[in-house]
Design an enzyme around this catalytic site. Sequence first.
Site, PDB file in Angstrom:
ATOM      1  N   PRO A  68       2.577  -4.971  -2.037  1.00 12.82           N
ATOM      2  CA  PRO A  68       1.187  -5.434  -1.912  1.00 12.82           C
ATOM      3  C   PRO A  68       0.700  -5.929  -3.270  1.00 12.82           C
ATOM      4  O   PRO A  68       0.895  -5.259  -4.288  1.00 12.82           O
ATOM      5  CB  PRO A  68       0.435  -4.159  -1.494  1.00 12.82           C
ATOM      6  CG  PRO A  68       1.304  -3.011  -1.852  1.00 12.82           C
ATOM      7  CD  PRO A  68       2.711  -3.503  -1.932  1.00 12.82           C
TER       8      PRO A  68
ATOM      9  N   ALA B 144      -2.840  -7.686  -4.907  1.00 10.98           N
ATOM     10  CA  ALA B 144      -4.225  -8.110  -4.658  1.00 10.98           C
ATOM     11  C   ALA B 144      -4.394  -9.598  -4.970  1.00 10.98           C
ATOM     12  O   ALA B 144      -3.961 -10.071  -6.019  1.00 10.98           O
ATOM     13  CB  ALA B 144      -5.178  -7.281  -5.505  1.00 10.98           C
TER      14      ALA B 144
ATOM     15  N   CYS C 107      -3.595   1.915  -7.649  1.00 10.92           N
ATOM     16  CA  CYS C 107      -4.321   0.813  -8.295  1.00 10.92           C
ATOM     17  C   CYS C 107      -4.975   1.286  -9.602  1.00 10.92           C
ATOM     18  O   CYS C 107      -5.678   2.296  -9.618  1.00 10.92           O
ATOM     19  CB  CYS C 107      -5.379   0.245  -7.343  1.00 10.92           C
ATOM     20  SG  CYS C 107      -6.290  -1.096  -8.120  1.00 10.92           S
TER      21      CYS C 107
HETATM   22  C1  LIG Z   1      -1.658  -9.063  -9.852  1.00 10.76           C
HETATM   23  C2  LIG Z   1      -1.217  -7.732  -9.289  1.00 10.76           C
HETATM   24  C3  LIG Z   1      -1.854  -7.231  -8.164  1.00 10.76           C
HETATM   25  C4  LIG Z   1      -1.458  -5.992  -7.614  1.00 10.76           C
HETATM   26  N1  LIG Z   1      -2.069  -5.542  -6.492  1.00 10.76           N
HETATM   27  C5  LIG Z   1      -1.654  -4.383  -5.903  1.00 10.76           C
HETATM   28  C6  LIG Z   1      -2.212  -3.915  -4.667  1.00 10.76           C
HETATM   29  O1  LIG Z   1      -3.093  -4.550  -4.050  1.00 10.76           O
HETATM   30  N2  LIG Z   1      -1.729  -2.739  -4.176  1.00 10.76           N
HETATM   31  C7  LIG Z   1      -0.746  -2.017  -4.802  1.00 10.76           C
HETATM   32  O2  LIG Z   1      -0.341  -0.962  -4.319  1.00 10.76           O
HETATM   33  N3  LIG Z   1      -0.190  -2.451  -5.951  1.00 10.76           N
HETATM   34  C8  LIG Z   1      -0.605  -3.609  -6.505  1.00 10.76           C
HETATM   35  N4  LIG Z   1       0.004  -4.067  -7.642  1.00 10.76           N
HETATM   36  C9  LIG Z   1       1.163  -3.328  -8.193  1.00 10.76           C
HETATM   37  C10 LIG Z   1       2.468  -3.871  -7.598  1.00 10.76           C
HETATM   38  O3  LIG Z   1       2.529  -3.711  -6.207  1.00 10.76           O
HETATM   39  C11 LIG Z   1       3.701  -3.175  -8.225  1.00 10.76           C
HETATM   40  O4  LIG Z   1       3.606  -1.796  -7.986  1.00 10.76           O
HETATM   41  C12 LIG Z   1       3.788  -3.404  -9.726  1.00 10.76           C
HETATM   42  O5  LIG Z   1       3.525  -4.758 -10.067  1.00 10.76           O
HETATM   43  C13 LIG Z   1       5.193  -3.022 -10.244  1.00 10.76           C
HETATM   44  O6  LIG Z   1       6.180  -3.782  -9.605  1.00 10.76           O
HETATM   45  P1  LIG Z   1       6.928  -5.005 -10.357  1.00 10.76           P
HETATM   46  O7  LIG Z   1       7.428  -4.474 -11.659  1.00 10.76           O
HETATM   47  O8  LIG Z   1       8.007  -5.424  -9.395  1.00 10.76           O
HETATM   48  O9  LIG Z   1       5.891  -6.065 -10.595  1.00 10.76           O
HETATM   49  C14 LIG Z   1      -0.401  -5.264  -8.218  1.00 10.76           C
HETATM   50  C15 LIG Z   1       0.242  -5.797  -9.352  1.00 10.76           C
HETATM   51  C16 LIG Z   1      -0.149  -7.012  -9.882  1.00 10.76           C
HETATM   52  C17 LIG Z   1       0.578  -7.563 -11.082  1.00 10.76           C
END
Ligand SMILES: Cc1cc2nc3c(=O)[nH]c(=O)nc-3n(C[C@H](O)[C@H](O)[C@H](O)COP(=O)(O)O)c2cc1C
Length: 319
Positions: free
Chosen positions: A23, A25, A107
């Site tokens: 997810p 945002a 979050c």
């Molecule tokens: C722009 C942005 C928006 C995010 N929105 C959410 C969200 O709505 N819900 C959520 O659980 N995590 C959210 N996250 C966290 C990501 O789901 C994820 O846990 C985090 O980016 C780590 O994963 P990655 O290293 O693959 O990016 C968001 C991260 C980013 C960068």
Amino acid sequence: MGEFLKPLLIKNVKIKNNIMFAPLAGISLQPIRICMKKFGAGLTFTEMISAHGLIYQNKKTKNMIDIKKSERPVGVQIFGNKPEILAEASRIVEDMGVDLIDINMGCPATKVVQSLSGSALLKDLNLVKQIVKSVVASVKIPVTVKIRAGWDEKSINAVESSHIIESEGADMITVHARTRSQKFNEFNWDIIRQVKETVKIPVIGNGNIFTPQDALRIFKDTGCDGIMLARAPLSNPWIFTQIIDFLNTGKFKIVTPKERLKFILDFSKKFVKYRGDRGIYEVRKFIGWLSKGLPNASELRKECYKTNTLKELVEVIKN
Ligand SMILES: Cc1cc2nc3c(=O)[nH]c(=O)nc-3n(C[C@H](O)[C@H](O)[C@H](O)COP(=O)(O)O)c2cc1C
């Protein structure tokens, strides 16, 4: 390596594979989810949606749950901090025919944590317990929870929170391997291994998976049942296919600039059609990510920013 790639059963929902799109945002909109699924993601999620907004019949909030039959299964992620409101919101989500509900306990946004939602919940494990208990009791569909390692380095409690989350009946836990206070370059996958050793329900590892080799490493190092990617697929949606190929054969294909451009063109058309007038402005950030590494990428981005219609945008990309 093939042993790491497998279908998952989350309560009664079958997922074709255990590689998921997170997810995000403002990002995990229908066209993005469909594209990640097309490239191989086994499960996708909506962005986080306010439980409060859902209950008070906020039309805009309900419209955020826009799931096409053909893209299912999709999870809807909700956030809030009142057990009864999250439970009621979950019933509304279930009545909309959604496959599963994910509760946001990760979050870091100031606005969200100030209202004691998102990652702030990890500071009150009794509230975590009440929330999971209420939501699980209110719906028949699977309930999953996405947590962080903890609030900060002094309060890493993913093992304790996971134990509570499982005991209250949740069907899957995703662990984002950093605390609320850690920056994006700091992470520790070992917390995922510790959670995996604590609970029996599927544990999904998340955080800093950028390559197929990272995917293999997180499976090996943590024993997790699946993985979730957020940022990497934004500039490389092909990563899902690449991970699947790498886990199956030890090899994967890199996309050519031509394939990348063709994708940018197709995706931009679909996205703008879906979002209407505002789509032409919103699609720019996606083009910014997707054009990473292309020759003359900054020129392309600059030209795209000047466009005001889909026709103009298509011309710029084609040229
Ligand atoms: C722009 C942005 C928006 C995010 N929105 C959410 C969200 O709505 N819900 C959520 O659980 N995590 C959210 N996250 C966290 C990501 O789901 C994820 O846990 C985090 O980016 C780590 O994963 P990655 O290293 O693959 O990016 C968001 C991260 C980013 C960068």
